[in-house]
Design a protein around this motif. Structure first.
Motif, mmCIF file in Angstrom:
data_model
loop_
_atom_site.group_PDB
_atom_site.id
_atom_site.type_symbol
_atom_site.label_atom_id
_atom_site.label_comp_id
_atom_site.label_asym_id
_atom_site.label_seq_id
_atom_site.Cartn_x
_atom_site.Cartn_y
_atom_site.Cartn_z
ATOM 1 N N LEU A 276 0.835 -1.208 0.000
ATOM 2 C CA LEU A 276 0.000 0.000 0.000
ATOM 3 C C LEU A 276 0.870 1.258 0.000
ATOM 4 C CD1 LEU A 276 -2.986 1.002 0.206
ATOM 5 C CD2 LEU A 276 -2.580 1.227 2.655
ATOM 6 N N ALA A 277 1.903 1.259 0.832
ATOM 7 C CA ALA A 277 2.776 2.443 0.919
ATOM 8 C C ALA A 277 3.371 2.774 -0.446
ATOM 9 C CB ALA A 277 3.875 2.201 1.948
ATOM 10 N N ARG A 278 3.748 1.730 -1.182
ATOM 11 C CA ARG A 278 4.371 1.968 -2.487
ATOM 12 C C ARG A 278 3.369 2.358 -3.554
ATOM 13 N NH1 ARG A 278 7.999 -3.295 -3.023
ATOM 14 N NH2 ARG A 278 6.166 -4.139 -1.952
ATOM 15 N N ALA A 279 2.106 2.000 -3.337
ATOM 16 C CA ALA A 279 1.072 2.333 -4.330
ATOM 17 C C ALA A 279 0.505 3.733 -4.111
ATOM 18 C CB ALA A 279 -0.053 1.296 -4.258
ATOM 19 N N LEU A 280 0.701 4.295 -2.913
ATOM 20 C CA LEU A 280 0.145 5.615 -2.611
ATOM 21 C C LEU A 280 1.007 6.715 -3.217
ATOM 22 C CD1 LEU A 280 -0.761 5.115 1.165
ATOM 23 C CD2 LEU A 280 -2.380 5.484 -0.699
ATOM 24 N N THR A 281 0.365 7.831 -3.555
ATOM 25 C CA THR A 281 1.142 8.997 -3.990
ATOM 26 C C THR A 281 1.166 10.080 -2.909
ATOM 27 O OG1 THR A 281 -0.757 9.979 -5.100
ATOM 28 C CG2 THR A 281 0.659 8.579 -6.433
ATOM 29 N N VAL A 282 0.214 10.034 -1.964
ATOM 30 C CA VAL A 282 0.290 11.002 -0.863
ATOM 31 C C VAL A 282 1.494 10.631 0.007
ATOM 32 C CG1 VAL A 282 -2.166 11.599 -0.729
ATOM 33 C CG2 VAL A 282 -1.318 9.604 0.532
ATOM 34 N N PRO A 283 2.123 11.630 0.617
ATOM 35 C CA PRO A 283 3.274 11.311 1.471
ATOM 36 C C PRO A 283 2.829 10.535 2.712
ATOM 37 C CG PRO A 283 2.757 13.665 1.579
ATOM 38 C CD PRO A 283 1.860 13.079 0.534
ATOM 39 N N VAL A 284 3.622 9.539 3.071
ATOM 40 C CA VAL A 284 3.283 8.717 4.231
ATOM 41 C C VAL A 284 4.486 8.586 5.155
ATOM 42 C CG1 VAL A 284 1.549 7.316 3.043
ATOM 43 C CG2 VAL A 284 3.924 6.527 3.098
ATOM 44 N N SER A 285 4.216 8.311 6.415
ATOM 45 C CA SER A 285 5.276 7.818 7.285
ATOM 46 C C SER A 285 4.817 6.457 7.778
ATOM 47 C CB SER A 285 5.587 8.776 8.430
ATOM 48 O OG SER A 285 4.457 8.971 9.224
ATOM 49 N N LEU A 286 5.770 5.594 7.995
ATOM 50 C CA LEU A 286 5.458 4.212 8.363
ATOM 51 C C LEU A 286 5.710 3.989 9.845
ATOM 52 C CD1 LEU A 286 7.079 2.161 5.427
ATOM 53 C CD2 LEU A 286 4.918 3.379 5.480
ATOM 54 N N GLU A 287 4.676 3.578 10.525
ATOM 55 C CA GLU A 287 4.778 3.249 11.940
ATOM 56 C C GLU A 287 4.260 1.834 12.154
ATOM 57 O OE1 GLU A 287 5.823 4.886 14.784
ATOM 58 O OE2 GLU A 287 6.739 6.307 13.404
ATOM 59 N N PHE A 288 4.792 1.182 13.161
ATOM 60 C CA PHE A 288 4.342 -0.184 13.454
ATOM 61 C C PHE A 288 4.018 -0.320 14.934
ATOM 62 C CE2 PHE A 288 6.830 -0.652 9.595
ATOM 63 C CZ PHE A 288 6.024 -1.503 8.844
#
Ligand code: PRP
Length: 202
Positions: free
Chosen positions: A74-86
């Motif tokens: 999903l992160a790679r398919a999105l164009t909006v900026p994201v930060s990844l948290e777990f």
């Protein structure tokens, strides 16, 4: 002395790369959701998220370990900026059914006050984990909290959980693959499937 640059064709001999044949794992009895269906769904979900969060940044919160595949795709398919948290949570109770009492094994690394949070789940079974997690995250005063989940078992629901971005509703059968495990195995399978009964019985 620096090494001479090689033409890109010599680094990527595409016509000589052997594509491994797609063989079903021998322990898998049937495929419920194929790799192609997952890829199409990821694109669909990402387009919806992109549309809804245009101009904003999204904090993706993946729930370990099952959500790693959805999170990465999903992160790679999105164009909006994201930060990844777990987050890693553990439910008290049996291994196959959640009790609804949850313990945080790994918390977020950051403050989410005023952030747009999107919880990423592989599967919603009873809904108890997510229900608890949503209450917990909302108590941290984010701007918004929504959920994206690849799979849901409607027949197993014990609590209603609001899921804004839903992948596939599946029957209440034990499934593995695309992040889902049996005794920590099969998470790496690119599809979602059921196991042969002899795998459980040994
Ligand atoms: C699974 C899944 C969800 C939860 C859903 O995680 O990833 O977090 O169970 O179940 P529920 O709706 O009944 O609460 P699990 O505890 O199996 O851990 P894992 O992701 O590490 O496999």
């Amino acid at each position: 002395m620096t090494a001479p640059l090689l033409p890109v064709e010599s680094l990527l001999p595409m016509d000589t790369v052997a594509v491994p044949p797609k063989i079903l794992h021998p322990d898998v009895e049937s495929v419920l959701v194929s790799e192609e269906q997952i890829a199409a769904k990821i694109a669909e979900l990402a387009a919806a998220v992109d549309n809804d969060y245009a101009g904003r940044e999204v904090v993706l919160v993946g729930v370990l370990k099952g959500a790693v595949m959805v999170m990465a795709d999903l992160a790679r398919a999105l164009t909006v900026p994201v930060s990844l948290e777990f987050m890693a949570v553990s439910s008290y109770g049996s291994a196959t059914s959640s009790s609804g009492v949850v313990r945080i094994l790994k918390d977020l690394d950051r403050d989410i006050t005023d952030c747009d949070v999107l919880v990423v789940e592989d599967i919603i079974d009873s809904g108890l984990t997510l229900s608890w997690l949503l209450r917990n995250l909302r108590s941290r005063h984010p701007r918004s909290v929504e959920v994206v989940a690849m799979l849901r078992k409607p027949e197993a629901a014990q609590v209603e959980v609001p899921v804004k971005y839903m992948g596939f509703d599946i029957p209440s059968v034990f499934v593995v693959g695309y992040g889902l495990d049996y005794a920590q195995r099969y998470r790496e399978l690119p599809y979602v499937g059921t196991l042969r009964p002899e795998v459980y019985t040994g």
